[in-house]
Scaffold this active site. Structure first.
Site, PDB file in Angstrom:
ATOM      1  N   ASN A  74     -16.416 -17.668  -3.658  1.00  0.00           N
ATOM      2  CA  ASN A  74     -16.694 -19.033  -3.214  1.00  0.00           C
ATOM      3  C   ASN A  74     -16.788 -19.924  -4.450  1.00  0.00           C
ATOM      4  OD1 ASN A  74     -17.662 -21.414  -2.170  1.00  0.00           O
ATOM      5  ND2 ASN A  74     -19.693 -20.615  -1.630  1.00  0.00           N
ATOM      6  N   GLU A  93     -25.683 -24.742   1.510  1.00  0.00           N
ATOM      7  CA  GLU A  93     -25.464 -26.052   0.874  1.00  0.00           C
ATOM      8  C   GLU A  93     -24.918 -27.066   1.870  1.00  0.00           C
ATOM      9  OE1 GLU A  93     -23.150 -24.650  -2.484  1.00  0.00           O
ATOM     10  OE2 GLU A  93     -24.909 -23.559  -3.195  1.00  0.00           O
ATOM     11  N   GLY A 109     -27.503 -18.795  -6.796  1.00  0.00           N
ATOM     12  CA  GLY A 109     -27.427 -19.465  -8.091  1.00  0.00           C
ATOM     13  C   GLY A 109     -28.678 -19.356  -8.940  1.00  0.00           C
ATOM     14  N   GLU A 156     -27.382 -14.669   3.121  1.00  0.00           N
ATOM     15  CA  GLU A 156     -27.608 -15.272   1.803  1.00  0.00           C
ATOM     16  C   GLU A 156     -28.983 -15.928   1.773  1.00  0.00           C
ATOM     17  OE1 GLU A 156     -23.806 -16.421  -0.432  1.00  0.00           O
ATOM     18  OE2 GLU A 156     -24.202 -18.032   0.953  1.00  0.00           O
ATOM     19  N   SER A 210     -26.527 -14.567  -6.063  1.00  0.00           N
ATOM     20  CA  SER A 210     -26.622 -13.998  -7.418  1.00  0.00           C
ATOM     21  C   SER A 210     -25.986 -12.615  -7.562  1.00  0.00           C
ATOM     22  CB  SER A 210     -28.080 -13.982  -7.891  1.00  0.00           C
ATOM     23  OG  SER A 210     -28.560 -15.314  -8.021  1.00  0.00           O
ATOM     24  N   HIS A 233     -22.704 -22.484   5.268  1.00  0.00           N
ATOM     25  CA  HIS A 233     -23.309 -22.214   3.957  1.00  0.00           C
ATOM     26  C   HIS A 233     -24.577 -23.063   3.821  1.00  0.00           C
ATOM     27  CE1 HIS A 233     -23.955 -22.026  -0.345  1.00  0.00           C
ATOM     28  NE2 HIS A 233     -23.172 -20.958  -0.352  1.00  0.00           N
ATOM     29  N   LYS A 290     -17.017 -23.056  -4.556  1.00  0.00           N
ATOM     30  CA  LYS A 290     -17.744 -24.317  -4.341  1.00  0.00           C
ATOM     31  C   LYS A 290     -16.885 -25.479  -4.864  1.00  0.00           C
ATOM     32  CE  LYS A 290     -21.917 -21.622  -4.292  1.00  0.00           C
ATOM     33  NZ  LYS A 290     -23.370 -21.567  -4.462  1.00  0.00           N
TER      34      LYS A 290
HETATM   35  P1  PGA Z   1     -24.110 -17.411  -6.249  1.00  0.00           P
HETATM   36  O1  PGA Z   1     -23.674 -18.202  -4.906  1.00  0.00           O
HETATM   37  O2  PGA Z   1     -23.313 -16.137  -6.276  1.00  0.00           O
HETATM   38  O3  PGA Z   1     -23.735 -18.351  -7.366  1.00  0.00           O
HETATM   39  O4  PGA Z   1     -25.553 -17.147  -6.144  1.00  0.00           O
HETATM   40  C1  PGA Z   1     -23.423 -17.521  -3.718  1.00  0.00           C
HETATM   41  C2  PGA Z   1     -23.071 -18.493  -2.629  1.00  0.00           C
HETATM   42  O5  PGA Z   1     -23.627 -19.615  -2.615  1.00  0.00           O
HETATM   43  O6  PGA Z   1     -22.245 -18.193  -1.762  1.00  0.00           O
END
Ligand code: PGA
Length: 244
Positions: free
Chosen positions: A11, A101, A172, A166, A204, A99, A13
């Site tokens: 992903n 976000e 992150g 998640e 992460s 997601h 983003k």
């Molecule tokens: P990350 O993000 O691996 O940077 O923690 C995962 C995600 O948001 O899908």
């Protein structure tokens, strides 16, 4: 070879250029050539880069493409939105929905279900994200959140979607739950959606913890953000998964 079908989803983003997407697609697809067929790798760049990545891939590519969101409607007066059919036409086979976000922008469980249904109708496999906040985690409300976020998903036909568990606080942050906590969350999701449901972990994931997380029997893969931006680390995680 992984003992079960396994997905590694990159992903990106809101990161990367067309050149970056082409280079990633080309190199990661090449790295997949010797990897067993039950390891699925999916690249989800920003919408405009899906077509760029598709152009860099051969017709029978092992690397598949995905979008990071879609609208629930097939078309209409939805300024700034992209339909699942449009993502499919650009080359996507998957789409991330719900997601955290995007939920933070106001998406509800009902919106996420509608998007997942639109994705399935357009021939895409939705990757449906769920997971608790740090506050909910600290208050030991993870199971309650999972129950609420999965309740409507039983409306989807088995095998048409993937779930990505998640925890929001793991995204992150460099933090991950204990492996026992990941197993417990995944087991709960499978109890609601059926034991054959494919449940990925996200938050992460990076080359150093891929083996430990993917070795859990309940885990069918990983949704990877930051660590998927570099070709070398994505290839390292693919090679780890291939050996499981
Ligand atoms: P990350 O993000 O691996 O940077 O923690 C995962 C995600 O948001 O899908």
């Amino acid at each position: 070879m992984p003992s079960k079908p396994t997905w590694l989803i990159a992903n990106w983003k809101m990161n990367g250029s067309a050149d970056d997407a082409r280079a990633f697609a080309h190199a990661v697809n090449a790295a997949l050539a010797p990897v067993p067929a039950n390891l699925n790798a999916v690249f989800c760049p920003p919408f405009p880069l899906i077509a760029s990545a598709a152009a860099a891939l051969p017709h029978n590519a092992r690397l598949q493409l995905g979008a990071q969101n879609c609208h629930a409607a097939a078309s209409g007066a939805h300024t700034g939105e992209v339909s699942a059919g449009m993502a499919a036409a650009a080359g996507a086979k998957y789409v991330i929905v719900g997601h955290s976000e995007r939920r933070a922008l106001g998406e509800t469980d009902a919106d996420v279900l509608a998007k997942a249904q639109a994705a399935v109708s357009a021939g895409l496999k939705p990757i449906i994200c769920i997971g608790e906040s740090h506050e909910e985690y600290k208050a030991k409300r993870t199971a309650e959140v999972i129950k609420r976020q999965t309740a409507g998903l039983a409306a989807l036909a088995a095998g048409t979607y993937l779930i990505a568990y998640e925890p929001i606080w793991a995204i992150g942050s460099g933090l991950t739950p204990e492996t026992a906590e990941i197993s417990a969350a995944h087991s709960q999701i499978k109890t609601v959606l059926g034991s054959s449901a494919s449940v990925l972990y996200g938050g992460s994931v990076q080359p150093g913890n891929t083996q430990q997380i993917l070795a859990l029997p309940e885990v069918a893969g990983a949704l990877i953000g930051g660590a998927s931006l570099k070709i070398e680390s994505m290839v390292a995680m693919i090679n780890t998964a291939a050996k499981l």
